[in-house]
Design an enzyme around this catalytic site. Structure first.
Site, PDB file in Angstrom:
ATOM      1  N   VAL A   1       0.934  -1.467   0.032  1.00 46.85           N
ATOM      2  CA  VAL A   1       0.061  -0.237  -0.312  1.00 46.85           C
ATOM      3  C   VAL A   1       0.905   1.677  -0.095  1.00 46.85           C
ATOM      4  O   VAL A   1      -0.086   2.520  -0.154  1.00 46.85           O
ATOM      5  CB  VAL A   1      -1.184   0.240   0.917  1.00 46.85           C
ATOM      6  CG1 VAL A   1      -2.485  -1.064   1.064  1.00 46.85           C
ATOM      7  CG2 VAL A   1      -0.040   0.203   2.855  1.00 46.85           C
TER       8      VAL A   1
ATOM      9  N   TYR B   1       4.355   5.006  14.896  1.00 44.24           N
ATOM     10  CA  TYR B   1       3.844   4.606  14.822  1.00 44.24           C
ATOM     11  C   TYR B   1       2.268   5.432  15.551  1.00 44.24           C
ATOM     12  O   TYR B   1       1.089   5.731  14.586  1.00 44.24           O
ATOM     13  CB  TYR B   1       3.679   2.979  15.694  1.00 44.24           C
ATOM     14  CG  TYR B   1       2.285   2.474  15.593  1.00 44.24           C
ATOM     15  CD1 TYR B   1       2.263   1.756  14.711  1.00 44.24           C
ATOM     16  CD2 TYR B   1       1.690   2.245  16.680  1.00 44.24           C
ATOM     17  CE1 TYR B   1       0.810   0.802  14.707  1.00 44.24           C
ATOM     18  CE2 TYR B   1      -0.344   2.011  16.490  1.00 44.24           C
ATOM     19  CZ  TYR B   1       0.205   0.779  15.209  1.00 44.24           C
ATOM     20  OH  TYR B   1      -1.484  -0.044  15.918  1.00 44.24           O
TER      21      TYR B   1
ATOM     22  N   SER C   1       1.630   8.275  13.015  1.00 48.02           N
ATOM     23  CA  SER C   1       0.955   7.506  11.814  1.00 48.02           C
ATOM     24  C   SER C   1      -0.863   7.633  11.998  1.00 48.02           C
ATOM     25  O   SER C   1      -1.061   7.814  11.183  1.00 48.02           O
ATOM     26  CB  SER C   1       1.727   6.480  11.653  1.00 48.02           C
ATOM     27  OG  SER C   1       1.116   5.333  11.790  1.00 48.02           O
TER      28      SER C   1
ATOM     29  N   ILE D   1      -5.373  -5.603  20.349  1.00 48.08           N
ATOM     30  CA  ILE D   1      -6.266  -6.745  20.268  1.00 48.08           C
ATOM     31  C   ILE D   1      -5.268  -7.994  19.914  1.00 48.08           C
ATOM     32  O   ILE D   1      -4.370  -7.603  19.278  1.00 48.08           O
ATOM     33  CB  ILE D   1      -6.732  -6.358  19.101  1.00 48.08           C
ATOM     34  CG1 ILE D   1      -7.487  -4.827  18.948  1.00 48.08           C
ATOM     35  CG2 ILE D   1      -7.890  -7.702  18.546  1.00 48.08           C
ATOM     36  CD1 ILE D   1      -9.050  -4.735  19.782  1.00 48.08           C
TER      37      ILE D   1
HETATM   38  N1  LIG Z   1      -3.513  -5.720  16.706  1.00 42.84           N
HETATM   39  C1  LIG Z   1      -4.116  -4.678  17.836  1.00 42.84           C
HETATM   40  O1  LIG Z   1      -3.794  -4.720  19.180  1.00 42.84           O
HETATM   41  C2  LIG Z   1      -4.227  -2.761  17.116  1.00 42.84           C
HETATM   42  C3  LIG Z   1      -4.249  -1.710  17.600  1.00 42.84           C
HETATM   43  C4  LIG Z   1      -4.346  -1.414  17.186  1.00 42.84           C
HETATM   44  C5  LIG Z   1      -4.251  -0.669  15.703  1.00 42.84           C
HETATM   45  N2  LIG Z   1      -4.223  -2.266  14.975  1.00 42.84           N
HETATM   46  C6  LIG Z   1      -4.072  -1.513  13.515  1.00 42.84           C
HETATM   47  O2  LIG Z   1      -5.101  -2.725  12.732  1.00 42.84           O
HETATM   48  C7  LIG Z   1      -4.459  -3.242  11.374  1.00 42.84           C
HETATM   49  C8  LIG Z   1      -4.493  -4.430  11.272  1.00 42.84           C
HETATM   50  O3  LIG Z   1      -3.334  -4.849  12.795  1.00 42.84           O
HETATM   51  P1  LIG Z   1      -3.430  -6.734  12.822  1.00 42.84           P
HETATM   52  O4  LIG Z   1      -2.908  -6.780  14.167  1.00 42.84           O
HETATM   53  O5  LIG Z   1      -4.588  -7.532  12.262  1.00 42.84           O
HETATM   54  O6  LIG Z   1      -2.124  -7.325  12.191  1.00 42.84           O
HETATM   55  P2  LIG Z   1      -1.479  -8.130  10.940  1.00 42.84           P
HETATM   56  O7  LIG Z   1       0.166  -7.828  11.107  1.00 42.84           O
HETATM   57  O8  LIG Z   1      -2.311  -9.468  12.158  1.00 42.84           O
HETATM   58  O9  LIG Z   1      -2.387  -7.754   9.804  1.00 42.84           O
HETATM   59  C9  LIG Z   1      -1.925  -6.539   9.567  1.00 42.84           C
HETATM   60  C10 LIG Z   1      -1.777  -7.135   7.922  1.00 42.84           C
HETATM   61  O10 LIG Z   1      -0.966  -6.290   7.724  1.00 42.84           O
HETATM   62  C11 LIG Z   1      -0.151  -6.440   6.032  1.00 42.84           C
HETATM   63  N3  LIG Z   1       0.526  -5.226   5.608  1.00 42.84           N
HETATM   64  C12 LIG Z   1       1.697  -4.629   6.541  1.00 42.84           C
HETATM   65  N4  LIG Z   1       2.688  -4.010   5.566  1.00 42.84           N
HETATM   66  C13 LIG Z   1       1.596  -3.614   4.347  1.00 42.84           C
HETATM   67  C14 LIG Z   1       2.314  -3.773   2.901  1.00 42.84           C
HETATM   68  N5  LIG Z   1       2.610  -2.102   3.156  1.00 42.84           N
HETATM   69  N6  LIG Z   1       1.108  -3.092   2.154  1.00 42.84           N
HETATM   70  C15 LIG Z   1       0.010  -4.098   2.936  1.00 42.84           C
HETATM   71  N7  LIG Z   1      -0.316  -5.045   3.523  1.00 42.84           N
HETATM   72  C16 LIG Z   1       0.580  -5.107   4.562  1.00 42.84           C
HETATM   73  C17 LIG Z   1       0.796  -7.535   6.572  1.00 42.84           C
HETATM   74  O11 LIG Z   1       1.308  -8.927   5.409  1.00 42.84           O
HETATM   75  C18 LIG Z   1      -0.479  -8.325   7.642  1.00 42.84           C
HETATM   76  O12 LIG Z   1      -0.908  -9.095   6.981  1.00 42.84           O
HETATM   77  C19 LIG Z   1      -2.857  -2.336  11.261  1.00 42.84           C
HETATM   78  O13 LIG Z   1      -3.642  -0.906  11.140  1.00 42.84           O
HETATM   79  C20 LIG Z   1      -2.673  -1.877  12.499  1.00 42.84           C
HETATM   80  O14 LIG Z   1      -1.243  -0.922  13.065  1.00 42.84           O
HETATM   81  C21 LIG Z   1      -3.804  -3.000  15.698  1.00 42.84           C
END
Ligand SMILES: NC(=O)c1ccc[n+]([C@@H]2O[C@H](COP(=O)([O-])OP(=O)(O)OC[C@H]3O[C@@H](n4cnc5c(N)ncnc54)[C@H](O)[C@@H]3O)[C@@H](O)[C@H]2O)c1
Length: 261
Positions: free
Chosen positions: A64, A156, A159, A189
């Site tokens: 992305v 982070y 962003s 999460i």
């Molecule tokens: N898990 C948490 O506690 C939490 C909390 C707040 C926010 N988030 C946000 O939720 C979203 C999903 O996170 P998650 O916990 O499911 O993590 P995750 O690592 O399980 O999933 C993230 C996905 O994004 C993909 N990704 C990474 N870089 C990429 C790129 N350059 N282009 C396309 N895809 C890419 C990864 O391959 C992965 O499949 C993220 O934006 C994360 O910052 C997660």
């Protein structure tokens, strides 16, 4: 008369970060609610296995942070779906967890490029389809680390603050065209992203649970359900909003342990 049927039946939905965690789970929820879903990610193996679990839905390999890839991916996704009604921006990276004075700026830039610029680029590519058709719902994935300050997360947190800010900007620009732009702000999460931090000792589950009014980490399903709500017609008068799905994390302003302070 109120719309009593919660559904995204027949909607065409693209989910980035769809190979894992919140994105993968959200794609399943949207599919179960009747949407046609396609997945995008940089993780080819993850895309294959999640697609198989979802009945072989189309997948698109795309970083992305790369605008030409994004433009091509969104067009191809819309062509495969036969339209584009919903976009979920869940692709994201964690930070290095280093103090500001000790970190390198190259990894800093990478987090900004994926989490913020990537989200904006996917929004722009989607809006090139949604604005002319006068219909669409975009849900970005921010974080409690957007409004909240964390030591050692100088990429982070900013962003995600930028994701919250740009969600408002785009909601204001595209509202007159019937395109809603919202975000969710997850707390901690239990996804592979957080498990990775737990495994290397950078996240302490017990302390986090004690800091959270609901006393536990959230599940990807709990975030995905909120994303589905914001993407659905039940949220038809909500735009520019960030819905925190955080077990009460943002509500707590005490000294560290909800039960004692
Ligand atoms: N898990 C948490 O506690 C939490 C909390 C707040 C926010 N988030 C946000 O939720 C979203 C999903 O996170 P998650 O916990 O499911 O993590 P995750 O690592 O399980 O999933 C993230 C996905 O994004 C993909 N990704 C990474 N870089 C990429 C790129 N350059 N282009 C396309 N895809 C890419 C990864 O391959 C992965 O499949 C993220 O934006 C994360 O910052 C997660």
């Amino acid at each position: 008369m109120a719309n009593t049927a919660f559904s995204v039946e027949g909607r065409k939905a693209l989910v980035t970060g769809g190979a894992s965690g919140i994105g993968a789970t959200t794609a399943g929820i949207l599919r179960d609610l009747g949407a046609d879903v396609v997945l995008s990610d940089v993780n080819a193996d993850g895309l294959d296995s999640r697609s198989a679990e979802l009945g072989n839905c189309p997948t698109f390999l795309c970083d992305v942070s790369d605008e030409p890839q994004v433009e091509g991916m969104v067009k191809a996704a819309a062509a495969a779906l036969g339209g584009l009604d919903i976009v979920v921006n869940s692709a994201g990276l964690v930070d290095e967890v280093k103090y500001a004075l000790e970190r390198d700026m190259e990894p800093w830039q990478r987090v900004m490029d994926v989490n913020f610029k990537g989200t904006l680029q996917v929004c722009r590519a989607a809006a090139r389809i949604m604005v002319p058709q006068k219909r669409g719902a975009i849900v970005n994935v921010a974080s409690v680390n957007g409004p909240g300050g964390w030591p050692r997360r100088t990429a982070y947190g900013p962003s995600k603050a930028a994701v919250i800010a740009v969600t408002k900007e785009l909601a204001c620009e595209w509202g007159e065209h019937g395109v809603r732009v919202n975000a969710v702000g997850p707390g901690y999460i239990a996804t592979p992203m957080v498990q990775g931090l737990i495994d290397v000792g950078k996240v302490d589950t017990e302390r986090l649970s004690n800091r959270t009014p609901l006393g536990r980490l959230g599940t990807p399903e709990e975030v995905g359900q909120s994303i589905a709500f914001l993407a659905s017609d039940w949220a038809s008068y909500i735009s520019g909003e960030t819905l925190f799905v955080d077990g009460g994390w943002m509500a707590y302003g005490g000294a560290g342990d909800v039960k004692t302070f």
